[in-house]
Design a protein around this motif. Sequence first.
Motif, PDB file in Angstrom:
ATOM      1  N   SER B 104       0.836  -1.201   0.000  1.00  0.00           N
ATOM      2  CA  SER B 104       0.000   0.000   0.000  1.00  0.00           C
ATOM      3  C   SER B 104       0.872   1.253   0.000  1.00  0.00           C
ATOM      4  N   PRO B 106       3.553   1.857  -2.682  1.00  0.00           N
ATOM      5  CA  PRO B 106       4.441   1.518  -3.801  1.00  0.00           C
ATOM      6  C   PRO B 106       5.336   2.675  -4.219  1.00  0.00           C
ATOM      7  N   GLY B 108       6.991   4.809  -6.983  1.00  0.00           N
ATOM      8  CA  GLY B 108       6.654   5.128  -8.373  1.00  0.00           C
ATOM      9  C   GLY B 108       7.863   5.027  -9.278  1.00  0.00           C
ATOM     10  N   ARG B 194       8.017  17.694 -10.064  1.00  0.00           N
ATOM     11  CA  ARG B 194       8.283  16.294 -10.423  1.00  0.00           C
ATOM     12  C   ARG B 194       9.164  15.612  -9.393  1.00  0.00           C
ATOM     13  N   GLU B 196       9.059  13.469  -5.905  1.00  0.00           N
ATOM     14  CA  GLU B 196       8.177  12.688  -5.047  1.00  0.00           C
ATOM     15  C   GLU B 196       8.852  12.496  -3.702  1.00  0.00           C
ATOM     16  N   TYR B 198       8.638  10.312  -0.138  1.00  0.00           N
ATOM     17  CA  TYR B 198       8.109   9.138   0.551  1.00  0.00           C
ATOM     18  C   TYR B 198       8.517   9.264   2.005  1.00  0.00           C
ATOM     19  N   PRO B 221      -0.507  14.558  -4.604  1.00  0.00           N
ATOM     20  CA  PRO B 221      -0.257  13.133  -4.862  1.00  0.00           C
ATOM     21  C   PRO B 221       1.224  12.762  -4.869  1.00  0.00           C
ATOM     22  N   ARG B 224       3.964  10.893  -0.572  1.00  0.00           N
ATOM     23  CA  ARG B 224       3.525   9.536  -0.256  1.00  0.00           C
ATOM     24  C   ARG B 224       3.908   9.224   1.177  1.00  0.00           C
ATOM     25  N   PHE B 225       3.049   8.541   1.890  1.00  0.00           N
ATOM     26  CA  PHE B 225       3.408   8.208   3.261  1.00  0.00           C
ATOM     27  C   PHE B 225       2.701   6.945   3.705  1.00  0.00           C
ATOM     28  N   VAL B 297      -5.089   9.358   9.635  1.00  0.00           N
ATOM     29  CA  VAL B 297      -4.850  10.229   8.484  1.00  0.00           C
ATOM     30  C   VAL B 297      -6.122  10.377   7.650  1.00  0.00           C
TER      31      VAL B 297
END
Lengths: 369, 337
Positions: B104, B106, B108, B194, B196, B198, B221, B224-225, B297
């Motif tokens: 859950s 991933p 990118g 661009r 990302e 995590y 988007p 990510r966490f 969250v």
Amino acid sequence: MTVLDSPPTTAAAKIFNFPRNAWYVAAWDHEVTAKQPLARTVAGVPLALWRNSDGRAVALADACWHRLAPLSKGKLLGDEIQCPYHGLRYNSAGRCTSMPAQETINPSAVVPSYPVVERYRYVWVWVGDPDLADPDTVPDMHQMDSPDWAGDGETIYAPCNYQLILDNLMDLTHEEFVHSSSIGQDELSEAEFDVSHTDRGVTVTRWMRDIDAPPFWLKNMRDKFPGFTGKVDRWQIIHFEAPSTIRIDVGVAKAGTGAPEGDRSQGVNGFVMNTITPETARTSHYFWAFMRNYRLDSQTITTQLRQGVHGVFGEDEEMLAAQQQAIDANPDHEFYSLNIDAGGMWVRRILDRMLQAEGLPAAAAAAAK
Amino acid sequence: MAVNTQTWWQQGRVAECDDLADGVRRIVLTPDRPVHAAPGTHIDLRLDLDGHRRKRSYSVVRSEDGGRRLTLGVQLAPSSRGGSRHMHGLQAGDVVEMTGPVQSFPLGVGADRYVLVAGGIGITALVAMADTLRRRGADYTLVLAGRSRRVMAYLDHLVETHGDRVRVFVDDEDVRLDVASLVGEIADSAAAARTEMYMCGPIRLMDAIRRAWATHELPGPNLRFETFGSSGAWAAEDFVVHLPQLDRSVRVGKDSSMLDALEDAGVDVMWDCRKGECGICQVKVLDVDGRIDHRDVFLSQPQKETYASLCLCVARAARGGSGSGSADPAAVTLHLP
């Protein structure tokens, strides 16, 4: 030189499995638009394909994270796709950007996004391990968009395992029997052929010298050399590139003018471009085109060749569907091979090794439909 | 990216375990049905905690030999819900009930730049991502933040492997992670849209980054966490849940979640993710004595501040230092018809 670390399988699996770590054509470039998503299943993976506003093609898994409704039935809103069921939105990386009835977005809300390369008028997709997706390994189909070649093609939805199509293309002896009115002739099964191979490719070469041109080739010769009569030297050089692309260098030249030695100036040359994308174990999308290197400006010839090959391949399609039905109706019967299957058997061995490297069996699961 | 969200149970054997850092155990499991665990995946374990079967999630630090060896890193949480204490008691040869890798979080492909931010034990979710980015030749930075070097698992290994790409912040050396400048630097870079990020770590760190990310109007988007709902604004305390419609009060021990305690008391409540993400177990709050430590969250920050509702699976009531003079445990009154 390949070192055998496991004995090659000699048996020909009837329902051949497909490697995942490979580029497959998902669609013709014109099929993928910014207007509406396209649904297509590649190597068992259902995809929703579309284009962003910058023209870049996108492939997402065709199932919403929430309740798995197909995204391909949804709408494109800018560079995002909206699930048709509850309105969740995803960007081209597959990240959810909007959820109904809440102020936040569940951090695990992602659908898989697959590497895409657009090349040779096709949209290629990699459904395996994305870290292995190297655009340099897209099979060579450069005649598709080279200024030195002209032509067009179509897609056949073939109700058979993809390997049956590869078998069909790796041995053209069948032309004599399946395509007797267009490209078939007795000399096909009489001529000798050579087979060579590398780690990822197989080549089958066949020359037929000083023969009558069959109807398809006589017409092509007369397009280039009006009023041509006489004998020809005919060639078929089949180039396979793993996992499922086959280009066939075909043509005829006035007999004895040096074509076998490399001078094709007195002949006509075409490339039959084929790339097959397994959909399921028993269905395939077969993308083909016929490219020629003469009379490049003639749309008439492009249309005539496309229609002509359409007719020829319609005969193959019928045979392949019937063959698949017979295979399924005879589960206890194995395949046997003929001398003419050498090219096809090399293809199977290369695919078998790719499957072994992925830890997959050569035979697709019996339950797969 | 391949995303496997399917949960299936199998047995696994503990092949090895040892200490990674102070209070952090390395546990290597060999599952019955090995499946390679992609970066970002976790496994769930069903643990027997005080007579109750509880599910706990642990990131897969390393997947070797096609998933035949899965390495976890488990920190003994001072306010453990019991899981980490149990995990620290495992010995080689023990058998555990576990899922295959569940994805859950991933990683990118195709971003211009990647920034991985680990707070404390959160590094376990990011080790495999950093290795993958290095193999890809991607542009990435690995930010490691912790209280002290002694407790920071994999610190030396990561510095050795990733060299200049690692930035280390250690509280007790007074080299603290400045979230504003970290995110500001991304926002000012040419690759801002661009890039990302995590992140995995304490919820306070992640909240701060989320706020900074929003302030700089970076694309939502791209942040990510992952959180397993195991950290909050305050250490876990015992508290009480009042359920006036059922005419009951249930005590929640500091080792237990509110949802577990209600279920143990026979209260039938609906839930799904059990880690504060989905919002299914959201219930209305009628009254609070003390504070609510939301830990989820699902609710937005403004929603959390109203104290109107909470997620049963991760939220806690707490004195949180504010009522340190009060001997009574904090309490929350819920609308549970």
